[in-house]
Design an enzyme around this catalytic site. Sequence first.
Site, PDB file in Angstrom:
ATOM      1  N   ASP A  64       0.888  -1.152  -0.098  1.00  0.00           N
ATOM      2  CA  ASP A  64       0.116   0.004  -0.012  1.00  0.00           C
ATOM      3  C   ASP A  64       0.748   1.333   0.015  1.00  0.00           C
ATOM      4  O   ASP A  64       1.533   1.416   0.809  1.00  0.00           O
ATOM      5  CB  ASP A  64      -0.859   0.108   1.212  1.00  0.00           C
ATOM      6  CG  ASP A  64      -1.839   1.235   1.315  1.00  0.00           C
ATOM      7  OD1 ASP A  64      -1.610   2.259   0.558  1.00  0.00           O
ATOM      8  OD2 ASP A  64      -2.761   1.151   2.128  1.00  0.00           O
ATOM      9  N   TYR A 156     -12.132  14.718 -14.787  1.00  0.00           N
ATOM     10  CA  TYR A 156     -11.073  14.322 -14.386  1.00  0.00           C
ATOM     11  C   TYR A 156     -10.258  15.107 -13.135  1.00  0.00           C
ATOM     12  O   TYR A 156      -9.644  14.652 -12.290  1.00  0.00           O
ATOM     13  CB  TYR A 156      -9.971  14.088 -15.686  1.00  0.00           C
ATOM     14  CG  TYR A 156      -8.764  13.248 -15.505  1.00  0.00           C
ATOM     15  CD1 TYR A 156      -9.111  11.786 -15.142  1.00  0.00           C
ATOM     16  CD2 TYR A 156      -7.553  13.546 -15.506  1.00  0.00           C
ATOM     17  CE1 TYR A 156      -8.061  10.896 -14.936  1.00  0.00           C
ATOM     18  CE2 TYR A 156      -6.386  12.518 -15.275  1.00  0.00           C
ATOM     19  CZ  TYR A 156      -6.733  11.289 -15.054  1.00  0.00           C
ATOM     20  OH  TYR A 156      -5.893  10.455 -14.795  1.00  0.00           O
ATOM     21  N   LYS A 163      -1.550  13.821 -12.247  1.00  0.00           N
ATOM     22  CA  LYS A 163      -0.918  13.341 -13.656  1.00  0.00           C
ATOM     23  C   LYS A 163       0.081  14.325 -14.306  1.00  0.00           C
ATOM     24  O   LYS A 163       1.167  13.960 -14.783  1.00  0.00           O
ATOM     25  CB  LYS A 163      -1.680  12.871 -14.728  1.00  0.00           C
ATOM     26  CG  LYS A 163      -2.663  11.783 -14.250  1.00  0.00           C
ATOM     27  CD  LYS A 163      -2.075  10.388 -13.990  1.00  0.00           C
ATOM     28  CE  LYS A 163      -2.950   9.221 -13.977  1.00  0.00           C
ATOM     29  NZ  LYS A 163      -2.025   8.123 -13.380  1.00  0.00           N
ATOM     30  N   LEU A 195     -11.189  -1.010 -13.559  1.00  0.00           N
ATOM     31  CA  LEU A 195     -11.909  -0.669 -12.144  1.00  0.00           C
ATOM     32  C   LEU A 195     -12.034   0.643 -12.254  1.00  0.00           C
ATOM     33  O   LEU A 195     -12.857   1.450 -11.734  1.00  0.00           O
ATOM     34  CB  LEU A 195     -11.461  -1.446 -11.141  1.00  0.00           C
ATOM     35  CG  LEU A 195     -11.754  -2.877 -10.769  1.00  0.00           C
ATOM     36  CD1 LEU A 195     -10.968  -3.639  -9.726  1.00  0.00           C
ATOM     37  CD2 LEU A 195     -13.318  -3.147 -10.921  1.00  0.00           C
TER      38      LEU A 195
HETATM   39  P1  NAD Z   1      -7.164  -0.323 -12.064  1.00  0.00           P
HETATM   40  O1  NAD Z   1      -8.216   0.171 -10.992  1.00  0.00           O
HETATM   41  O2  NAD Z   1      -7.070  -1.691 -12.457  1.00  0.00           O
HETATM   42  O3  NAD Z   1      -5.774  -0.064 -11.385  1.00  0.00           O
HETATM   43  C1  NAD Z   1      -5.445   0.826 -10.391  1.00  0.00           C
HETATM   44  C2  NAD Z   1      -4.506   0.174  -9.294  1.00  0.00           C
HETATM   45  O4  NAD Z   1      -4.170   1.182  -8.299  1.00  0.00           O
HETATM   46  C3  NAD Z   1      -5.110  -0.835  -8.678  1.00  0.00           C
HETATM   47  O5  NAD Z   1      -4.574  -2.103  -8.602  1.00  0.00           O
HETATM   48  C4  NAD Z   1      -5.189  -0.458  -6.959  1.00  0.00           C
HETATM   49  O6  NAD Z   1      -5.163  -1.368  -6.024  1.00  0.00           O
HETATM   50  C5  NAD Z   1      -3.893   0.405  -7.355  1.00  0.00           C
HETATM   51  N1  NAD Z   1      -3.939   1.352  -5.969  1.00  0.00           N
HETATM   52  C6  NAD Z   1      -4.673   2.521  -5.610  1.00  0.00           C
HETATM   53  N2  NAD Z   1      -4.171   3.098  -4.715  1.00  0.00           N
HETATM   54  C7  NAD Z   1      -3.174   2.288  -3.995  1.00  0.00           C
HETATM   55  C8  NAD Z   1      -2.390   2.260  -2.937  1.00  0.00           C
HETATM   56  N3  NAD Z   1      -2.751   3.197  -1.893  1.00  0.00           N
HETATM   57  N4  NAD Z   1      -1.538   1.648  -2.989  1.00  0.00           N
HETATM   58  C9  NAD Z   1      -1.258   0.545  -3.975  1.00  0.00           C
HETATM   59  N5  NAD Z   1      -1.974   0.570  -4.964  1.00  0.00           N
HETATM   60  C10 NAD Z   1      -2.742   1.124  -5.171  1.00  0.00           C
HETATM   61  O7  NAD Z   1      -7.305   0.792 -13.154  1.00  0.00           O
HETATM   62  P2  NAD Z   1      -6.152   1.132 -14.182  1.00  0.00           P
HETATM   63  O8  NAD Z   1      -7.044   1.693 -15.216  1.00  0.00           O
HETATM   64  O9  NAD Z   1      -5.623  -0.036 -14.793  1.00  0.00           O
HETATM   65  O10 NAD Z   1      -5.018   2.028 -13.827  1.00  0.00           O
HETATM   66  C11 NAD Z   1      -3.802   1.871 -13.681  1.00  0.00           C
HETATM   67  C12 NAD Z   1      -3.053   3.271 -13.956  1.00  0.00           C
HETATM   68  O11 NAD Z   1      -3.381   3.570 -15.378  1.00  0.00           O
HETATM   69  C13 NAD Z   1      -3.317   4.387 -13.110  1.00  0.00           C
HETATM   70  O12 NAD Z   1      -2.288   5.265 -12.863  1.00  0.00           O
HETATM   71  C14 NAD Z   1      -4.257   5.135 -14.064  1.00  0.00           C
HETATM   72  O13 NAD Z   1      -4.257   6.553 -13.790  1.00  0.00           O
HETATM   73  C15 NAD Z   1      -3.724   4.858 -15.573  1.00  0.00           C
HETATM   74  N6  NAD Z   1      -4.478   5.051 -16.541  1.00  0.00           N
HETATM   75  C16 NAD Z   1      -5.734   4.712 -16.813  1.00  0.00           C
HETATM   76  C17 NAD Z   1      -6.526   4.960 -17.974  1.00  0.00           C
HETATM   77  C18 NAD Z   1      -8.079   4.510 -18.021  1.00  0.00           C
HETATM   78  O14 NAD Z   1      -8.728   4.800 -18.797  1.00  0.00           O
HETATM   79  N7  NAD Z   1      -8.345   2.946 -17.464  1.00  0.00           N
HETATM   80  C19 NAD Z   1      -5.932   5.745 -18.898  1.00  0.00           C
HETATM   81  C20 NAD Z   1      -4.732   6.360 -18.892  1.00  0.00           C
HETATM   82  C21 NAD Z   1      -4.056   5.931 -17.706  1.00  0.00           C
HETATM   83  O1  0WE Z   2      -6.618   7.819 -14.103  1.00  0.00           O
HETATM   84  C1  0WE Z   2      -7.605   7.222 -14.234  1.00  0.00           C
HETATM   85  C2  0WE Z   2      -8.603   6.859 -13.389  1.00  0.00           C
HETATM   86  C3  0WE Z   2      -8.146   7.311 -11.966  1.00  0.00           C
HETATM   87  C4  0WE Z   2      -8.826   7.177 -10.839  1.00  0.00           C
HETATM   88  C5  0WE Z   2     -10.113   6.592 -10.817  1.00  0.00           C
HETATM   89  C6  0WE Z   2     -10.780   6.440  -9.532  1.00  0.00           C
HETATM   90  C7  0WE Z   2     -12.323   5.979  -9.412  1.00  0.00           C
HETATM   91  C8  0WE Z   2     -12.430   5.346  -8.306  1.00  0.00           C
HETATM   92  C9  0WE Z   2      -8.413   7.678  -9.565  1.00  0.00           C
HETATM   93  N1  0WE Z   2      -9.032   7.734  -8.402  1.00  0.00           N
HETATM   94  C10 0WE Z   2     -10.326   6.879  -8.383  1.00  0.00           C
HETATM   95  N2  0WE Z   2     -11.029   6.887  -7.087  1.00  0.00           N
HETATM   96  C11 0WE Z   2     -11.997   6.244  -6.922  1.00  0.00           C
HETATM   97  O2  0WE Z   2     -12.779   6.415  -5.860  1.00  0.00           O
HETATM   98  N3  0WE Z   2      -8.317   7.460 -15.659  1.00  0.00           N
HETATM   99  C12 0WE Z   2      -7.741   7.828 -16.845  1.00  0.00           C
HETATM  100  C13 0WE Z   2      -9.692   6.686 -15.926  1.00  0.00           C
HETATM  101  C14 0WE Z   2     -10.587   7.903 -16.037  1.00  0.00           C
HETATM  102  O3  0WE Z   2     -10.994   8.451 -14.781  1.00  0.00           O
HETATM  103  C15 0WE Z   2     -11.795   9.524 -15.117  1.00  0.00           C
HETATM  104  C16 0WE Z   2     -11.842   9.845 -16.495  1.00  0.00           C
HETATM  105  C17 0WE Z   2     -11.190   8.682 -17.012  1.00  0.00           C
HETATM  106  C18 0WE Z   2     -10.899   8.437 -18.622  1.00  0.00           C
HETATM  107  C19 0WE Z   2     -12.741  10.334 -14.353  1.00  0.00           C
HETATM  108  C20 0WE Z   2     -13.500  11.503 -14.710  1.00  0.00           C
HETATM  109  C21 0WE Z   2     -13.270  11.568 -16.172  1.00  0.00           C
HETATM  110  C22 0WE Z   2     -12.507  10.799 -17.045  1.00  0.00           C
END
Ligand code: NAD
Ligand code: 0WE
Length: 264
Positions: A64, A156, A163, A195
């Site tokens: 964590d 966002y 970011k 997720l």
């Molecule tokens: P995901 O929910 O599968 O992964 C997010 C991860 O963050 C989870 O495994 C969660 O356990 C971990 N996490 C959160 N708080 C934590 C903590 N205190 N300690 C350790 N781990 C912690 O979602 P994802 O979309 O695969 O996100 C992974 C990365 O990709 C993030 O940095 C996200 O911002 C980035 N990202 C996501 C998208 C998208 O659209 N899904 C687009 C661009 C970038």
């Molecule tokens: O980086 C991300 C997601 C980051 C994220 C998502 C959550 C959802 C659950 C960070 N914190 C949390 N906290 C929670 O409780 N993305 C790039 C995916 C994403 O997130 C958005 C987007 C997109 C795309 C949020 C608002 C608008 C667009």
Amino acid sequence: MGFLTGKRALVTGVASNRSIAWGIAAAMAREGAELVLTYENDKLGGRAQKFAAELGFDKTVRCDVSQDSDIESLQTTLQEHWEQLDILVHSIAFAPREELEGMFLDSVTRSGFATAHEISSYSFTALARALRPMMPSGGSMLTLSYIGSQRSMPGYNVMGLAKASLEANVRYLAQSLGPEGIRVNGISAGPIKTLAASGIKGLKQMLNFYEDTAPLGRGVTIEEVGNTAAFLCSGLASGITGEITYVDGGFNTVGISPNVANGS
Ligand code: NAD
Ligand code: 0WE
């Protein structure tokens, strides 16, 4: 032989089979890397174990990133498991859900701002500092960003600022670690239904807008992000550091999509 044969990679952030980190872990394993997965809390530990086993590995460690003690124990545990580390993948982000809707200025708070920056940006610095001693002969670090760091995006909000900090983190870590042969890069991925993206208001509409606008005419997959991650962390990318590579079907390169002029 894969282009990561013999490399040892620590991958954070696998929470489900939709996680971007899962796409990265699978691509790296396919290319011959040996993996250790970390998970956030005991609730996710069983799943991490199952995902590691699916790729033929059994080592998982709880980390964590809000706890210095977890980062320290990750360092000790990993040192017992491996003499050296080649690859660190940071795939972690978090902001309080209430701050990811409405207008930025209406939803931002002091504590939400601090949490978003701490979990989503500082944690990359902290992991880099803890694991640097395990990369005495060089290595590669990678994190995941989003275009909301560069341009305002609806909802966002505070994550966009976090970011932007994370991307600057990539450049400063690259400067700090370059002399040691450690490269540091980021991937800015297009939106993917993971997720972390579920329950986001208007996500479906935003995905549709991407598909309409991106030159490739579609969204991107965790497999595509995984392949780029494997490349960036391999010797194939030995001249690349401090860089943010977009894996977004070209969305970020478009001014006005031809679909607008076509009226389609
Ligand atoms: P995901 O929910 O599968 O992964 C997010 C991860 O963050 C989870 O495994 C969660 O356990 C971990 N996490 C959160 N708080 C934590 C903590 N205190 N300690 C350790 N781990 C912690 O979602 P994802 O979309 O695969 O996100 C992974 C990365 O990709 C993030 O940095 C996200 O911002 C980035 N990202 C996501 C998208 C998208 O659209 N899904 C687009 C661009 C970038
Ligand atoms: O980086 C991300 C997601 C980051 C994220 C998502 C959550 C959802 C659950 C960070 N914190 C949390 N906290 C929670 O409780 N993305 C790039 C995916 C994403 O997130 C958005 C987007 C997109 C795309 C949020 C608002 C608008 C667009």
